[in-house]
Design a protein around this motif. Structure first.
Motif, mmCIF file in Angstrom:
data_model
loop_
_atom_site.group_PDB
_atom_site.id
_atom_site.type_symbol
_atom_site.label_atom_id
_atom_site.label_comp_id
_atom_site.label_asym_id
_atom_site.label_seq_id
_atom_site.Cartn_x
_atom_site.Cartn_y
_atom_site.Cartn_z
ATOM 1 N N ALA A 1 0.834 -1.204 0.000
ATOM 2 C CA ALA A 1 0.000 0.000 0.000
ATOM 3 C C ALA A 1 0.866 1.251 0.000
ATOM 4 O O ALA A 1 0.578 2.219 -0.712
ATOM 5 C CB ALA A 1 -0.936 -0.006 1.198
ATOM 6 N N TYR A 2 1.931 1.232 0.777
ATOM 7 C CA TYR A 2 2.853 2.371 0.827
ATOM 8 C C TYR A 2 3.490 2.611 -0.539
ATOM 9 O O TYR A 2 3.561 3.746 -1.020
ATOM 10 C CB TYR A 2 3.931 2.135 1.886
ATOM 11 C CG TYR A 2 5.003 3.188 1.890
ATOM 12 C CD1 TYR A 2 4.778 4.432 2.464
ATOM 13 C CD2 TYR A 2 6.246 2.947 1.293
ATOM 14 C CE1 TYR A 2 5.756 5.411 2.452
ATOM 15 C CE2 TYR A 2 7.227 3.913 1.283
ATOM 16 C CZ TYR A 2 6.984 5.144 1.867
ATOM 17 O OH TYR A 2 7.958 6.114 1.842
ATOM 18 N N LYS B 1 0.904 4.026 -2.979
ATOM 19 C CA LYS B 1 0.624 5.432 -2.687
ATOM 20 C C LYS B 1 1.769 6.311 -3.166
ATOM 21 O O LYS B 1 1.550 7.385 -3.732
ATOM 22 C CB LYS B 1 0.395 5.613 -1.174
ATOM 23 C CG LYS B 1 0.107 7.017 -0.739
ATOM 24 C CD LYS B 1 -1.258 7.456 -1.163
ATOM 25 C CE LYS B 1 -1.575 8.805 -0.557
ATOM 26 N NZ LYS B 1 -2.823 9.345 -1.022
ATOM 27 N N LYS B 2 2.994 5.841 -2.975
ATOM 28 C CA LYS B 2 4.161 6.597 -3.423
ATOM 29 C C LYS B 2 4.161 6.737 -4.954
ATOM 30 O O LYS B 2 4.421 7.815 -5.487
ATOM 31 C CB LYS B 2 5.419 5.877 -2.946
ATOM 32 C CG LYS B 2 6.650 6.684 -2.944
ATOM 33 C CD LYS B 2 7.765 5.913 -2.250
ATOM 34 C CE LYS B 2 9.063 6.658 -2.348
ATOM 35 N NZ LYS B 2 10.155 5.957 -1.689
ATOM 36 N N PHE C 1 1.479 6.509 -6.936
ATOM 37 C CA PHE C 1 0.338 7.361 -7.268
ATOM 38 C C PHE C 1 0.725 8.835 -7.113
ATOM 39 O O PHE C 1 0.472 9.651 -7.996
ATOM 40 C CB PHE C 1 -0.855 7.016 -6.357
ATOM 41 C CG PHE C 1 -2.025 7.945 -6.479
ATOM 42 C CD1 PHE C 1 -2.946 7.782 -7.501
ATOM 43 C CD2 PHE C 1 -2.208 8.974 -5.576
ATOM 44 C CE1 PHE C 1 -4.030 8.636 -7.621
ATOM 45 C CE2 PHE C 1 -3.284 9.828 -5.686
ATOM 46 C CZ PHE C 1 -4.204 9.662 -6.708
ATOM 47 N N ASN C 2 1.345 9.175 -5.981
ATOM 48 C CA ASN C 2 1.733 10.564 -5.728
ATOM 49 C C ASN C 2 2.741 11.057 -6.761
ATOM 50 O O ASN C 2 2.637 12.193 -7.228
ATOM 51 C CB ASN C 2 2.299 10.715 -4.317
ATOM 52 C CG ASN C 2 1.227 10.687 -3.256
ATOM 53 O OD1 ASN C 2 0.041 10.806 -3.531
ATOM 54 N ND2 ASN C 2 1.640 10.495 -2.017
ATOM 55 N N ASP D 1 -8.512 10.875 -10.058
ATOM 56 C CA ASP D 1 -7.208 10.673 -9.419
ATOM 57 C C ASP D 1 -6.532 12.004 -9.106
ATOM 58 O O ASP D 1 -6.016 12.218 -8.008
ATOM 59 C CB ASP D 1 -6.289 9.829 -10.294
ATOM 60 C CG ASP D 1 -6.664 8.370 -10.334
ATOM 61 O OD1 ASP D 1 -7.486 7.940 -9.492
ATOM 62 O OD2 ASP D 1 -6.142 7.651 -11.204
ATOM 63 N N GLU E 1 -6.287 16.374 -1.331
ATOM 64 C CA GLU E 1 -5.488 16.045 -0.147
ATOM 65 C C GLU E 1 -4.429 17.113 0.116
ATOM 66 O O GLU E 1 -4.173 17.469 1.261
ATOM 67 C CB GLU E 1 -4.828 14.680 -0.306
ATOM 68 C CG GLU E 1 -5.791 13.528 -0.231
ATOM 69 C CD GLU E 1 -5.152 12.183 -0.537
ATOM 70 O OE1 GLU E 1 -3.914 12.117 -0.719
ATOM 71 O OE2 GLU E 1 -5.893 11.190 -0.590
#
Length: 117
Positions: free
Chosen positions: A17-18, A21-22, A24-25, A57, A64
């Motif tokens: 998940a980390y 997310k990395k 995606f960012n 997205d 955020e």
């Protein structure tokens, strides 16, 4: 000492998940930086030409970063997470595009983008 399988699976899920997310960012940073490099009209046209997936997205990422609290954005993002195949209504899509364009040009997002690079 062996780690129980359930704990090892949970740790691996957290690592995955980390990393997701990395990634995606990183992808969204590129998109937002490209939008920031455009003049206002080109930026608005680019936002309005986003397909639904990219729109949501990018909206999620910018939302955020902005630190704002919009019930509308939260509802759209929750609906898309619960049912990713569902197409947004024309009104939702237009509102999401407008909000994204406004959030991209918000000073809090611009300063947050400078900090995360």
């Amino acid at each position: 000492m062996e780690v129980p399988v359930a704990i090892a699976d949970r740790v691996q899920a957290l690592i995955n998940a980390y990393e997701a997310k990395k990634k995606f960012n990183a992808e969204r940073k590129v998109v937002v930086n490209n939008l920031h490099s455009m003049d206002k009209l080109s930026c608005e046209m680019a936002v309005y030409s986003f397909p639904q997936g990219e729109l949501l997205d990018t909206l999620r990422f910018v939302y955020e970063l902005s630190g704002t609290n919009s019930k509308f954005v939260t509802n759209i993002l929750t609906q898309s997470r619960e049912n990713p195949k569902k197409v947004l209504s024309d009104a939702q899509r237009t509102s999401a595009k407008s909000l994204l364009f406004n959030l991209i040009n918000e000073p809090s997002v611009i300063s947050a983008m400078k900090e995360i690079q």
